[in-house]
Enzyme design. Structure first.
Site, PDB file in Angstrom:
ATOM      1  N   TYR A 100       3.627   6.000 -12.905  1.00  0.00           N
ATOM      2  CA  TYR A 100       3.077   6.699 -11.752  1.00  0.00           C
ATOM      3  C   TYR A 100       3.860   7.992 -11.516  1.00  0.00           C
ATOM      4  O   TYR A 100       4.827   8.050 -10.738  1.00  0.00           O
ATOM      5  CB  TYR A 100       3.119   5.830 -10.494  1.00  0.00           C
ATOM      6  CG  TYR A 100       2.505   4.452 -10.661  1.00  0.00           C
ATOM      7  CD1 TYR A 100       1.600   4.181 -11.686  1.00  0.00           C
ATOM      8  CD2 TYR A 100       2.833   3.418  -9.795  1.00  0.00           C
ATOM      9  CE1 TYR A 100       1.041   2.918 -11.842  1.00  0.00           C
ATOM     10  CE2 TYR A 100       2.271   2.156  -9.939  1.00  0.00           C
ATOM     11  CZ  TYR A 100       1.382   1.916 -10.971  1.00  0.00           C
ATOM     12  OH  TYR A 100       0.843   0.661 -11.113  1.00  0.00           O
TER      13      TYR A 100
ATOM     14  N   PRO B 291      -7.367  -5.320  -6.216  1.00  0.00           N
ATOM     15  CA  PRO B 291      -7.825  -6.531  -5.523  1.00  0.00           C
ATOM     16  C   PRO B 291      -9.086  -6.345  -4.699  1.00  0.00           C
ATOM     17  O   PRO B 291      -9.768  -7.324  -4.390  1.00  0.00           O
ATOM     18  CB  PRO B 291      -6.632  -6.892  -4.634  1.00  0.00           C
ATOM     19  CG  PRO B 291      -5.962  -5.571  -4.372  1.00  0.00           C
ATOM     20  CD  PRO B 291      -6.125  -4.787  -5.641  1.00  0.00           C
TER      21      PRO B 291
END
Length: 283
Positions: free
Chosen positions: A57, A204
């Site tokens: 990231y 999710p």
């Protein structure tokens, strides 16, 4: 959420069962970065105790952002990072790189960026198919013996890869893609439940939010919640080893996500949601 509100990763590292994935946070200077810093601090205020990041990231920029926002890390807050992906000096492209010397270097750099003496939970971002699995897992085992890693996790692994890794180390966590409408890694979740391994589903709520079914919408209306909150509540209800790590750059969405831990699905609501589960693959 039914069941306990916390989980002990590796049997001893207690965290709340709803974490935060920091991948989407802007790191560039100016108002975007200031917003990211404020959001991370708000997450901790709301009781989030697990923050997930990775070298990938931003090449460490995300880790540095978390340090700026929260260091010294409050007691009980776990920042877990991932290694095993590197950028080519020639092309600038990111690729898997599980060579032992690269993993060692990335752990040392992560320790420096996070201003830590030990990474309490370090996850291998992906298993590099070009490097023997035993070499990759063995390197992490050695780094743990040296005191640089407390617990070792894996990401995006199969049941077979998890089993092979368990022959070498105690696996503390697995981070695979998983949500209400995605059952690809159902066998991996089952293996984690059997072994008491924390399961951190990434993405999710993304699929659920974009492909909301009538039943998800109906349950959300009944609970006075959003479809994303229903998706998180379903995950928390699905398994006691589940630790969702939803990510957002919006404080409002962060607060909604955290509030999802307080939702209670009835057995009838759970059954209606389960009807939309695709059939899991054979283990």
């Amino acid at each position: 959420m039914t069941g306990p509100s916390t989980f002990r990763i590796g049997g001893d590292l207690e965290v709340g069962r709803l974490g935060f994935g920091a991948m989407r946070l802007p790191t560039e200077e100016g108002p975007p970065r200031e917003g990211s810093l404020a959001l991370l601090r708000r997450a901790v205020e709301l009781g989030v105790t697990l923050i997930d990041t990775a070298f990938l990231y931003g090449g460490g920029a995300n880790e540095e952002l978390i340090v700026e926002a929260l260091h010294p890390f409050p007691e009980g807050v776990l920042v877990t990072t991932k290694i095993g992906v590197a950028r080519s000096a020639e092309s600038g492209e990111w690729a898997l790189d599980g060579r032992p010397e690269v993993l060692r270097e990335q752990v040392d750099l992560a320790l420096a960026r996070l201003r830590a003496e030990r990474l309490d939970l370090l996850q291998l971002h992906r298993i590099d198919p070009e490097v023997p699995l035993a070499d990759q897992i063995g390197t992490l085992r050695d780094l743990r013996a040296e005191g640089k890693i407390g617990r070792i996790g894996l990401s995006e692994v199969s049941v077979d890869e998890l089993a092979r890794a368990q022959e070498i180390i105690d696996v503390a966590s697995v981070q695979n893609r998983y949500n209400l409408l995605d059952a690809e890694h159902e066998p991996v979740l089952a293996a984690c439940e059997a072994a008491g391994i924390a399961f951190l589903p990434w993405r999710p709520v993304h699929t659920v939010a974009s492909e909301t079914t009538d039943d998800v919408s109906a349950v959300a209306a009944e609970l006075g919640a959003t479809p994303a909150q229903v998706a998180l509540a379903w995950l928390l209800d699905r398994s006691p080893v589940m630790i969702p790590i939803p990510g957002t750059a919006s404080v409002r969405h962060l607060e909604e996500n955290v509030a999802a831990a307080g939702l209670r699905l009835t057995p009838e609501q759970r059954a209606r949601l389960d009807r939309h589960r695709p059939a899991p693959p054979q283990a």
